[in-house]
Scaffold this active site. Structure first.
Site, PDB file in Angstrom:
ATOM      1  N   GLN A  98       0.849  -1.192   0.000  1.00  0.00           N
ATOM      2  CA  GLN A  98       0.000   0.000   0.000  1.00  0.00           C
ATOM      3  C   GLN A  98       0.888   1.247   0.000  1.00  0.00           C
ATOM      4  OE1 GLN A  98      -3.467  -0.376   2.981  1.00  0.00           O
ATOM      5  NE2 GLN A  98      -1.941  -1.822   3.706  1.00  0.00           N
ATOM      6  N   VAL A 100       3.705   4.023  -1.007  1.00  0.00           N
ATOM      7  CA  VAL A 100       4.064   4.686  -2.272  1.00  0.00           C
ATOM      8  C   VAL A 100       5.537   5.120  -2.251  1.00  0.00           C
ATOM      9  CG1 VAL A 100       1.687   5.470  -2.673  1.00  0.00           C
ATOM     10  CG2 VAL A 100       3.256   6.927  -1.370  1.00  0.00           C
ATOM     11  N   HIS A 116      -1.363   1.387  -4.282  1.00  0.00           N
ATOM     12  CA  HIS A 116      -1.794   2.791  -4.246  1.00  0.00           C
ATOM     13  C   HIS A 116      -0.879   3.696  -5.049  1.00  0.00           C
ATOM     14  CE1 HIS A 116      -3.828   1.766  -0.141  1.00  0.00           C
ATOM     15  NE2 HIS A 116      -4.620   1.478  -1.154  1.00  0.00           N
ATOM     16  N   CYS A 124       0.241  13.408 -16.239  1.00  0.00           N
ATOM     17  CA  CYS A 124      -0.283  14.710 -16.664  1.00  0.00           C
ATOM     18  C   CYS A 124      -1.807  14.693 -16.622  1.00  0.00           C
ATOM     19  CB  CYS A 124       0.188  15.008 -18.099  1.00  0.00           C
ATOM     20  SG  CYS A 124      -0.506  16.539 -18.723  1.00  0.00           S
ATOM     21  N   GLU A 212       1.081  -3.464  17.231  1.00  0.00           N
ATOM     22  CA  GLU A 212      -0.155  -3.516  18.049  1.00  0.00           C
ATOM     23  C   GLU A 212      -1.212  -4.312  17.304  1.00  0.00           C
ATOM     24  OE1 GLU A 212      -1.199   0.613  18.346  1.00  0.00           O
ATOM     25  OE2 GLU A 212      -1.980   0.686  16.294  1.00  0.00           O
ATOM     26  N   ALA A 228       8.565  -4.754  12.697  1.00  0.00           N
ATOM     27  CA  ALA A 228       8.793  -5.589  11.507  1.00  0.00           C
ATOM     28  C   ALA A 228      10.292  -5.732  11.227  1.00  0.00           C
ATOM     29  CB  ALA A 228       8.098  -4.956  10.313  1.00  0.00           C
TER      30      ALA A 228
END
Ligand code: BV8
Ligand code: ZN
Length: 243
Positions: A98, A100, A116, A124, A212, A228
């Site tokens: 997800q 970018v 995403h 453009c 969490e 991680a």
């Protein structure tokens, strides 16, 4: 951890979904964390087509701020472990991110499904041509080198549909895998958050890696609580040494 290692040993196919949490240890603020990107700015003010329509320079300011921040950051051991997983499992491995920030690619991942989009890609708004960061003049309102139209970040904003091909590919991979990792994602943004659900309702075991619990925790077969960047290298070392 032992159960996760065994799930990995028995897996024929592996799909990994990552979110902003995997880049946190690289120094990139997450969206909804305490130092979250949305804290300073409000999501609805920025990552939407309406916001861009209303105030393109404010939206560009936010993306250029993030581009500069990301370029100063390095991939962390979590990104690198996922690149090793791809090398080991080859075509039986898929990465859906997800994020970018392009950090998976910089860590060596070759096949990255950018759910995403990518903050270093623009397109453009007039002629739809795409340009990479550095291929256009990075002014406060970047213009298209081809037609002088206004460029926009080639990312998916809230309220925008995703590329149907990417959606179809991600749904298919999630429904066919037998092991699904959800790493560093809060599981609140759809349709990405439906991928672990699709995996679970098909036949996959789900492993969540997060600092969490999240909504994904309710369907996870194994929850590895922690960072991680610490958990993934340990999991991989155990897997490789026990093989
Ligand atoms: C769409 C690109 C069809 C831009 C992003 C009402 C209910 C349900 C859904 C909706 C609704 N209203 C609207 C919707 C749909 C909406 C949505 O889901 N909204 C949510 C907020 C409710 N979705 C959309 O609009 C999508 N399009 O549905 O099209 C459509 C068409 C028209 C109208 C309606 C629908 C498009 C969504 C894509 C938006 N673009 N990013 C940019 O980046 O600028 S989303 C953005 O959030 C990022 O991509 C990010 O990846 C994503 C999800 O966040 P996470 O990655 O999970 O990050 P987060 O900060 O939330 O969590 C970090 C996690 O990491 C935490 O759990 C934390 O504990 C953990 N963590 C932290 N440190 C670590 C760690 N874990 C491990 N180790 C660590 N060290
Ligand atoms: Zn153009």
């Amino acid at each position: 951890m032992e159960k996760a290692v065994n799930l990995l040993k028995n897996a024929q196919k592996v799909v990994v979904l990552t979110g902003a949490g995997i880049s946190a240890e690289s120094g990139i603020p997450t969206f909804r964390g305490k130092d979250g990107l949305w804290k300073k700015f409000r999501a609805e003010d920025l990552a939407t087509p309406e916001a861009f329509q209303k105030n393109p320079s404010l939206v560009w300011q936010w993306y250029q701020y993030r581009q500069e921040l990301i370029l100063k950051c390095q991939p962390n051991p979590a990104h690198k472990t996922i690149a090793l997983m791809e090398q080991y499992f080859k075509d039986n491995f898929s990465l859906i991110t997800q994020n970018v920030d392009n950090l998976h690619q910089r860590a060596g991942s070759k096949r990255v499904i950018e759910f995403h989009g990518n903050i270093f890609k623009t397109r453009c708004t007039k002629c739809n041509k795409q340009f990479l960061y550095g291929e256009y003049e990075n002014t406060p309102l970047p213009r298209c080198p081809n037609c002088n139209g206004l460029l926009r970040p080639n990312v998916v904003w809230f309220g925008e549909s995703l590329d149907p091909n990417i959606l179809y590919k991600a749904f298919t991979l999630s429904s066919e895998t037998d092991l699904f990792f959800a790493i560093g994602t809060s599981g609140v943004v759809y349709p990405a958050a439906s991928l672990p659900e699709i995996a679970k309702s098909s036949k996959a075991k789900v492993i969540e890696v997060n600092i969490e619990k999240t909504p994904i925790s309710y369907i996870a077969d194994e929850i590895l609580l922690g960072k991680a960047g610490e958990i993934l290298p340990k999991l991989w070392d155990n897997f490789i040494n026990e093989k």
